[in-house]
Write a protein that holds these residues in place. Structure first.
Motif, PDB file in Angstrom:
ATOM      1  N   LEU A  11      -2.272   3.925  -3.387  1.00 45.81           N
ATOM      2  CA  LEU A  11      -2.069   2.695  -3.137  1.00 45.81           C
ATOM      3  C   LEU A  11      -1.960   1.514  -3.850  1.00 45.81           C
ATOM      4  O   LEU A  11      -0.661   0.464  -3.689  1.00 45.81           O
ATOM      5  CB  LEU A  11      -3.336   2.454  -2.696  1.00 45.81           C
ATOM      6  N   GLU A  12      -2.537   2.075  -5.129  1.00 47.63           N
ATOM      7  CA  GLU A  12      -2.233   1.012  -6.405  1.00 47.63           C
ATOM      8  C   GLU A  12      -0.617   0.658  -7.131  1.00 47.63           C
ATOM      9  O   GLU A  12      -0.208  -0.028  -7.280  1.00 47.63           O
ATOM     10  CB  GLU A  12      -3.140   0.858  -7.477  1.00 47.63           C
ATOM     11  N   ALA A  13      -0.214   2.488  -7.120  1.00 46.24           N
ATOM     12  CA  ALA A  13       1.265   2.105  -7.841  1.00 46.24           C
ATOM     13  C   ALA A  13       2.270   2.062  -6.434  1.00 46.24           C
ATOM     14  O   ALA A  13       3.454   0.910  -7.051  1.00 46.24           O
ATOM     15  CB  ALA A  13       0.466   3.447  -8.254  1.00 46.24           C
ATOM     16  N   LYS A  14       1.000   1.863  -5.435  1.00 44.14           N
ATOM     17  CA  LYS A  14       2.605   1.491  -4.232  1.00 44.14           C
ATOM     18  C   LYS A  14       2.300  -0.050  -4.258  1.00 44.14           C
ATOM     19  O   LYS A  14       4.370  -0.140  -4.229  1.00 44.14           O
ATOM     20  CB  LYS A  14       2.328   1.700  -3.057  1.00 44.14           C
ATOM     21  N   LEU A  15       1.600  -0.607  -4.339  1.00 43.68           N
ATOM     22  CA  LEU A  15       0.913  -2.180  -4.901  1.00 43.68           C
ATOM     23  C   LEU A  15       1.893  -2.662  -5.420  1.00 43.68           C
ATOM     24  O   LEU A  15       3.038  -3.502  -5.654  1.00 43.68           O
ATOM     25  CB  LEU A  15       0.130  -2.474  -4.747  1.00 43.68           C
ATOM     26  N   ALA A  16       2.046  -2.071  -6.787  1.00 39.01           N
ATOM     27  CA  ALA A  16       2.914  -2.363  -8.385  1.00 39.01           C
ATOM     28  C   ALA A  16       4.346  -1.871  -7.229  1.00 39.01           C
ATOM     29  O   ALA A  16       4.894  -2.749  -8.191  1.00 39.01           O
ATOM     30  CB  ALA A  16       2.666  -2.118  -9.375  1.00 39.01           C
ATOM     31  N   ARG A  17       4.742  -0.959  -6.890  1.00 36.74           N
ATOM     32  CA  ARG A  17       5.829  -0.776  -6.475  1.00 36.74           C
ATOM     33  C   ARG A  17       6.414  -2.083  -5.766  1.00 36.74           C
ATOM     34  O   ARG A  17       7.420  -2.146  -5.944  1.00 36.74           O
ATOM     35  CB  ARG A  17       6.407   0.420  -6.845  1.00 36.74           C
ATOM     36  N   VAL A  18       5.677  -2.000  -4.586  1.00 33.61           N
ATOM     37  CA  VAL A  18       6.484  -2.910  -4.075  1.00 33.61           C
ATOM     38  C   VAL A  18       6.306  -4.847  -4.446  1.00 33.61           C
ATOM     39  O   VAL A  18       7.340  -4.978  -4.247  1.00 33.61           O
ATOM     40  CB  VAL A  18       6.048  -3.037  -2.338  1.00 33.61           C
ATOM     41  N   GLY A  19       5.421  -4.821  -5.229  1.00 33.76           N
ATOM     42  CA  GLY A  19       4.739  -6.755  -5.868  1.00 33.76           C
ATOM     43  C   GLY A  19       4.322  -6.896  -4.985  1.00 33.76           C
ATOM     44  O   GLY A  19       4.077  -7.697  -5.784  1.00 33.76           O
ATOM     45  N   ASP A  20       3.919  -6.697  -4.063  1.00 37.48           N
ATOM     46  CA  ASP A  20       3.236  -8.276  -3.387  1.00 37.48           C
ATOM     47  C   ASP A  20       2.642  -6.774  -2.074  1.00 37.48           C
ATOM     48  O   ASP A  20       3.672  -6.638  -1.266  1.00 37.48           O
ATOM     49  CB  ASP A  20       4.201  -8.903  -2.341  1.00 37.48           C
ATOM     50  N   ARG A  27       6.924  -4.798   6.078  1.00 38.71           N
ATOM     51  CA  ARG A  27       8.048  -4.053   6.030  1.00 38.71           C
ATOM     52  C   ARG A  27       7.097  -3.069   6.410  1.00 38.71           C
ATOM     53  O   ARG A  27       8.457  -1.535   6.154  1.00 38.71           O
ATOM     54  CB  ARG A  27       7.875  -4.303   4.247  1.00 38.71           C
ATOM     55  N   ALA A  28       5.915  -2.238   6.298  1.00 38.98           N
ATOM     56  CA  ALA A  28       5.347  -1.089   6.963  1.00 38.98           C
ATOM     57  C   ALA A  28       6.676  -1.039   8.102  1.00 38.98           C
ATOM     58  O   ALA A  28       6.545  -1.705   8.780  1.00 38.98           O
ATOM     59  CB  ALA A  28       4.118  -1.118   7.098  1.00 38.98           C
ATOM     60  N   PRO A  29       6.690   0.358   8.335  1.00 37.09           N
ATOM     61  CA  PRO A  29       6.866   1.029   9.542  1.00 37.09           C
ATOM     62  C   PRO A  29       6.247   0.552  11.207  1.00 37.09           C
ATOM     63  O   PRO A  29       5.003   1.001  10.568  1.00 37.09           O
ATOM     64  CB  PRO A  29       7.858   2.474   9.665  1.00 37.09           C
ATOM     65  N   ALA A  30       6.462   0.524  12.065  1.00 34.81           N
ATOM     66  CA  ALA A  30       5.400   0.096  12.986  1.00 34.81           C
ATOM     67  C   ALA A  30       5.555   0.949  14.123  1.00 34.81           C
ATOM     68  O   ALA A  30       5.208   0.741  15.351  1.00 34.81           O
ATOM     69  CB  ALA A  30       5.684  -1.306  14.009  1.00 34.81           C
ATOM     70  N   ASN A  31       6.135   2.163  13.780  1.00 36.19           N
ATOM     71  CA  ASN A  31       5.885   2.904  14.662  1.00 36.19           C
ATOM     72  C   ASN A  31       4.315   3.619  15.848  1.00 36.19           C
ATOM     73  O   ASN A  31       3.302   2.887  15.376  1.00 36.19           O
ATOM     74  CB  ASN A  31       6.625   4.654  14.230  1.00 36.19           C
ATOM     75  N   ARG A  32       5.077   3.563  17.318  1.00 40.76           N
ATOM     76  CA  ARG A  32       3.755   3.595  17.982  1.00 40.76           C
ATOM     77  C   ARG A  32       3.039   5.529  16.903  1.00 40.76           C
ATOM     78  O   ARG A  32       3.415   6.547  17.014  1.00 40.76           O
ATOM     79  CB  ARG A  32       4.123   4.080  19.408  1.00 40.76           C
ATOM     80  N   PHE A  33       1.400   4.979  17.458  1.00 44.36           N
ATOM     81  CA  PHE A  33       1.071   6.575  16.701  1.00 44.36           C
ATOM     82  C   PHE A  33       0.453   7.506  18.101  1.00 44.36           C
ATOM     83  O   PHE A  33       0.049   7.462  19.266  1.00 44.36           O
ATOM     84  CB  PHE A  33      -0.511   5.832  16.919  1.00 44.36           C
TER      85      PHE A  33
END
Length: 315
Positions: A11-20, A27-33
């Motif tokens: 998760l830390e790497a993903k936050l660094a990649r996305v930047g915020d 921007r996360a996909p809002a698909n039905r579960f």
């Protein structure tokens, strides 16, 4: 970045990649579960009304993460990870566990089951399970952890360790006693008991997650080995026929918590605090915390799509 690399990033790497973190959540996909039961069995209005008029039966076996903690430091882990008091804690009791960071910022909630001496399970959304697992594994607690992931996160061909049902309504006791084959003793609210359904042993928690507790109404959450899922379900359905038992789908199920005042799940307060960097490095980027959506969603135009339901975190 290819998909295989994304699957391995923290998760830390993903936050660094996305930047915020806000950008990531919005921007996360809002698909039905997806679950193994439909939105509606008949229609959600009748299913919702049943917990006040007769009884409703829900299959809770798929959408919650179960984690088992055992060992001499279980009590200390729980007391140091959340806001609850454990002064009167004992086996066969349950709590609505609220976990938070050292600064008092909320991680999430779950139901805590006292299974035995120094043995508990935490059942609910994944954020609380992850926080307790991380602390147990990295903070020096003498605690063993066994995870049973929700159905959507099971490996191919896997299944849950336990089934979990919920029955609610004024006819619930009569149905349970018929399926059990005899009277059931009283159980205090959020107390636990054991009995049989169709001859199969089960444990149960007394609660009301739908409607309002009252003299004529009761609720039970019931669980047992996965291989007894169908026999126990059939025993309840058969016993409920004369009492007007209604089978409930996902839409009615999720309205019950609102009616009874059950706390909504927050977005965990973990995305920016410098002192939680180690936790973000431990969490997978494609896990629960990395895939939450904070974007308001337009209501679906159909409510009859089979084998799906929705679960959304609040911001």
């Amino acid at each position: 970045m290819d998909e295989e690399t994304k699957m391995r990033e923290s998760l830390e790497a993903k936050l660094a990649r996305v930047g915020d973190p806000l950008r990531m959540l919005r921007r996360a996909p809002a698909n039905r579960f997806r679950f193994d039961y439909p939105d509606q069995i008949t229609n959600w209005q009748d299913e919702q009304a049943a917990w006040r008029t007769t009884a409703v039966l829900f299959d809770q076996s798929h959408h919650m993460t179960d984690v088992y903690f055992t060992g001499p430091d279980v009590g200390r882990l729980l007391a140091e990870s959340g806001t609850n008091s454990f002064a009167t804690w004992a086996p066969n009791k349950a709590k609505h566990l609220v976990t938070c960071t050292e600064e008092g910022r909320m991680i999430g909630t779950a139901v805590l089951f006292g299974l035995g001496e120094n043995e508990v399970s935490v059942v609910g959304p994944t954020a609380t399970a992850n926080w307790l697992t991380y602390r147990a594994e990295t903070q020096g607690y003498d605690v063993a952890v066994v995870r049973d992931e929700r159905t959507a996160d099971q490996p191919p061909g896997g299944h849950r360790r336990l089934f979990r049902f919920e029955i609610e309504g004024p006819a619930a006791r009569a149905i349970l006693e018929k399926a059990h084959g005899g009277p059931l003793g009283p159980v205090r609210f959020f107390g636990m008991t054991s009995f049989t359904l169709g001859g199969r042993p089960v444990r149960a928690l007394s609660h009301t997650m739908a409607g309002v507790p009252g003299a004529e109404s009761m609720g039970m959450e019931i669980w047992g080995p996965w291989e007894d899922h169908q026999p126990c379900w059939d025993a309840l359905v058969s016993a409920g026929e004369e009492f007007g038992l209604v089978l409930g789908g996902a839409l009615a199920y999720y309205t019950g918590g609102i009616e009874s005042g059950y706390a909504a799940q927050p977005t965990p307060a973990i995305y920016t605090a410098p002192e939680l960097k180690g936790y973000r490095e431990w969490l997978p980027g494609n896990g629960y915390e990395g895939k939450l959506s904070a974007t308001p969603r337009r209501p679906s135009r159909t409510i009859t799509r089979p084998r799906t339901t929705s679960a959304t975190a609040t911001w």
